[in-house]
Write an enzyme that holds these catalytic residues in place. Structure first.
Site, PDB file in Angstrom:
ATOM      1  N   HIS A  13       0.877  -1.187   0.000  1.00 45.76           N
ATOM      2  CA  HIS A  13       0.000   0.000   0.000  1.00 45.76           C
ATOM      3  C   HIS A  13       0.910   1.231   0.000  1.00 45.76           C
ATOM      4  O   HIS A  13       1.451   1.621   1.035  1.00 45.76           O
ATOM      5  CB  HIS A  13      -0.907  -0.001   1.244  1.00 45.76           C
ATOM      6  N   HIS A  15       1.691   5.291  -1.678  1.00 44.61           N
ATOM      7  CA  HIS A  15       1.329   6.484  -2.457  1.00 44.61           C
ATOM      8  C   HIS A  15       2.602   7.083  -3.037  1.00 44.61           C
ATOM      9  O   HIS A  15       3.482   7.504  -2.292  1.00 44.61           O
ATOM     10  CB  HIS A  15       0.633   7.517  -1.566  1.00 44.61           C
ATOM     11  N   LEU A  16       2.673   7.135  -4.377  1.00 44.86           N
ATOM     12  CA  LEU A  16       3.885   7.689  -5.011  1.00 44.86           C
ATOM     13  C   LEU A  16       3.649   9.073  -5.611  1.00 44.86           C
ATOM     14  O   LEU A  16       4.594   9.727  -6.027  1.00 44.86           O
ATOM     15  CB  LEU A  16       4.407   6.742  -6.095  1.00 44.86           C
ATOM     16  N   ARG A  17       2.356   9.507  -5.680  1.00 45.03           N
ATOM     17  CA  ARG A  17       2.033  10.825  -6.259  1.00 45.03           C
ATOM     18  C   ARG A  17       2.500  10.921  -7.698  1.00 45.03           C
ATOM     19  O   ARG A  17       2.679   9.928  -8.377  1.00 45.03           O
ATOM     20  CB  ARG A  17       2.628  11.973  -5.404  1.00 45.03           C
ATOM     21  N   ASN A  41      -4.959   7.219  -6.103  1.00 42.54           N
ATOM     22  CA  ASN A  41      -5.672   8.460  -5.752  1.00 42.54           C
ATOM     23  C   ASN A  41      -4.903   9.707  -6.185  1.00 42.54           C
ATOM     24  O   ASN A  41      -4.569  10.571  -5.391  1.00 42.54           O
ATOM     25  CB  ASN A  41      -6.017   8.505  -4.251  1.00 42.54           C
ATOM     26  N   LYS A  96      -8.974  -0.312  -6.040  1.00 45.34           N
ATOM     27  CA  LYS A  96      -8.994   0.289  -4.713  1.00 45.34           C
ATOM     28  C   LYS A  96     -10.276   1.089  -4.552  1.00 45.34           C
ATOM     29  O   LYS A  96     -10.542   2.007  -5.327  1.00 45.34           O
ATOM     30  CB  LYS A  96      -7.772   1.202  -4.528  1.00 45.34           C
ATOM     31  N   HIS A 135     -10.556   1.133   1.498  1.00 43.77           N
ATOM     32  CA  HIS A 135     -10.309   2.067   2.600  1.00 43.77           C
ATOM     33  C   HIS A 135     -11.558   1.999   3.478  1.00 43.77           C
ATOM     34  O   HIS A 135     -12.576   2.618   3.167  1.00 43.77           O
ATOM     35  CB  HIS A 135     -10.081   3.495   2.090  1.00 43.77           C
ATOM     36  N   HIS A 169      -4.779  -0.809   5.581  1.00 39.75           N
ATOM     37  CA  HIS A 169      -4.278  -0.095   6.768  1.00 39.75           C
ATOM     38  C   HIS A 169      -5.190  -0.241   7.992  1.00 39.75           C
ATOM     39  O   HIS A 169      -5.738   0.736   8.487  1.00 39.75           O
ATOM     40  CB  HIS A 169      -3.987   1.386   6.467  1.00 39.75           C
ATOM     41  N   ASP A 241       1.399   2.468   3.572  1.00 42.49           N
ATOM     42  CA  ASP A 241       0.559   3.660   3.410  1.00 42.49           C
ATOM     43  C   ASP A 241       1.418   4.917   3.519  1.00 42.49           C
ATOM     44  O   ASP A 241       0.959   5.943   4.012  1.00 42.49           O
ATOM     45  CB  ASP A 241      -0.600   3.689   4.415  1.00 42.49           C
ATOM     46  N   HIS A 245       3.262  14.305   1.737  1.00 39.29           N
ATOM     47  CA  HIS A 245       2.676  15.612   1.407  1.00 39.29           C
ATOM     48  C   HIS A 245       3.807  16.618   1.558  1.00 39.29           C
ATOM     49  O   HIS A 245       4.673  16.448   2.426  1.00 39.29           O
ATOM     50  CB  HIS A 245       1.544  15.971   2.381  1.00 39.29           C
ATOM     51  N   ALA A 257      -3.517  14.749   5.649  1.00 36.96           N
ATOM     52  CA  ALA A 257      -3.370  13.444   6.300  1.00 36.96           C
ATOM     53  C   ALA A 257      -2.377  12.570   5.549  1.00 36.96           C
ATOM     54  O   ALA A 257      -2.475  12.428   4.331  1.00 36.96           O
ATOM     55  CB  ALA A 257      -4.722  12.745   6.371  1.00 36.96           C
TER      56      ALA A 257
END
Ligand code: NCD
Ligand code: ZN
Length: 338
Positions: A13, A15-17, A41, A96, A135, A169, A241, A245, A257
């Site tokens: 899980h 997030h690589l943006r 996302n 997802k 989620h 998560h 996860d 940011h 978050a």
């Protein structure tokens, strides 16, 4: 000096943006992990084959120095056709699902978690053998959101017994318990939820870099998660996860978050499993369980850790982009052998 080798670490899980942030954070995972499940996302979210393949190429370009495999996911919508899913199946590892508005960039998620409204896509996924990552939070009181979601997991798990469902998560003892009730339920757990409770975030001075969704819970929840992870519960996988940011969006009024853990995950997990005399279970937790659950074979990638101090950088930078990791500036007792 004590050493430990992690084989084919998997982050199920992540997030690589995109753009500059992708270029900054992707190598911090691909250096040590063999593969990762990439969250969809983005803005806008990844919902078409074209967007998916384009994003995968940008990730590969950002990680090109390393042997690393991005495993792609598609953002769940309840009106995907069977033909569309069949065509994209070989490019993805899962879909997802986000309830609308529940977390970062989930505004276009599903507005109702009623099984009937999800049925068209879920039926196709079940037939095509595509796992569903969820989620799992309601929009109730923040500490109860995951617990309130348990009946929804139960109704999807029992309505679609052939569908593999991953509770993403997990943060509560209720979710750990539910794992053993349904054969088709699995879960990921993050590094930070094995370590912190709400107290670490808000019990003293507010710590924005520990603020994430779902929020860290009570000591008894952390204990249940820790016990399951340390014993390499066969239905539990590591999913960081890690959710970067920009520093200015964390250290401000209205903090975004997400906890950024990619560059410290292996060191801290080794420290945690070592302290609890469970190092023999770490490779199952971080690699073998996921390969069995998702049914793939990870590439060989051995990472050697040594019991030697590692001072976590205050921040990681790429051009204008700055991101602050968990434990910034602090000392860890294990490091990655260079
Ligand atoms: C994630 C993000 O920033 O994309 N944030 C978080 O707090 N975990 C989204 C998510 O996984 O909920
Ligand atoms: Zn996430």
């Amino acid at each position: 000096m004590q050493t430990f080798t992690i084989n084919s670490a998997l982050d199920m899980h992540l997030h690589l943006r995109d753009e500059e942030m992708l270029k900054l954070v992707a190598p911090l995972t691909s250096k040590t992990f063999a593969a990762a499940l990439i969250m969809p996302n983005l803005v806008p979210p990844v919902t078409t084959k074209e967007a998916l393949l384009g994003y995968k190429e940008r990730i590969k370009e950002a990680c090109k120095k390393d042997d690393f495999e991005p495993k792609m996911t598609l953002f769940f919508k309840n009106d995907y056709s069977y033909e569309f899913l069949k065509d994209i199946k070989d490019e993805i590892i899962a879909l997802k699902l986000y309830p609308a508005g529940i977390t970062t960039n989930s505004e276009t998620g599903v507005s109702s978690m009623d099984v009937e409204s999800l049925r068209p896509t879920l039926e196709s996924m079940s037939k095509l053998n595509i796992p569903l990552c969820i989620h799992g939070e309601t929009n109730g009181f923040v500490m109860d959101r995951e617990k309130e979601f348990m009946p929804i997991y139960e109704s999807i798990a029992s309505s679609f017994p052939d569908l593999k469902i991953i509770m993403e998560h997990i943060t509560t003892k209720d979710a750990v318990k539910l794992l053993d009730k349904y054969e088709n339920l699995y879960a990921t757990v993050t590094l930070h939820h094995l370590l912190i409770t709400l107290d670490d975030l808000a019990g003293g001075m507010l710590k924005p870099h520990l603020f994430c969704k779902p929020i860290a819970k009570r000591p008894e929840d952390r204990s249940a998660l820790l016990e399951a992870a340390l014993n390499a519960h066969p239905k539990l996988m590591f999913g960081s996860d890690s959710a970067p940011h920009p520093k200015h969006k964390k250290e401000c009024c209205g903090c975004a978050a997400g906890v950024f853990t990619s560059p410290i995950a292996l060191q801290v997990l080794t420290e945690l499993f070592d302290k609890n005399n469970k190092l023999e279970n770490l490779n199952s937790f971080i690699s073998l369980n996921a390969q069995r659950i998702y049914n793939f074979k990870a590439k060989e990638k051995a990472i050697k850790l040594v019991k030697k101090e590692f001072i976590v950088p205050d921040a990681y930078r790429y051009n204008e982009e700055i991101v602050v990791p968990m434990f910034a500036g602090q000392s860890l007792s294990w490091s990655i052998e260079e």
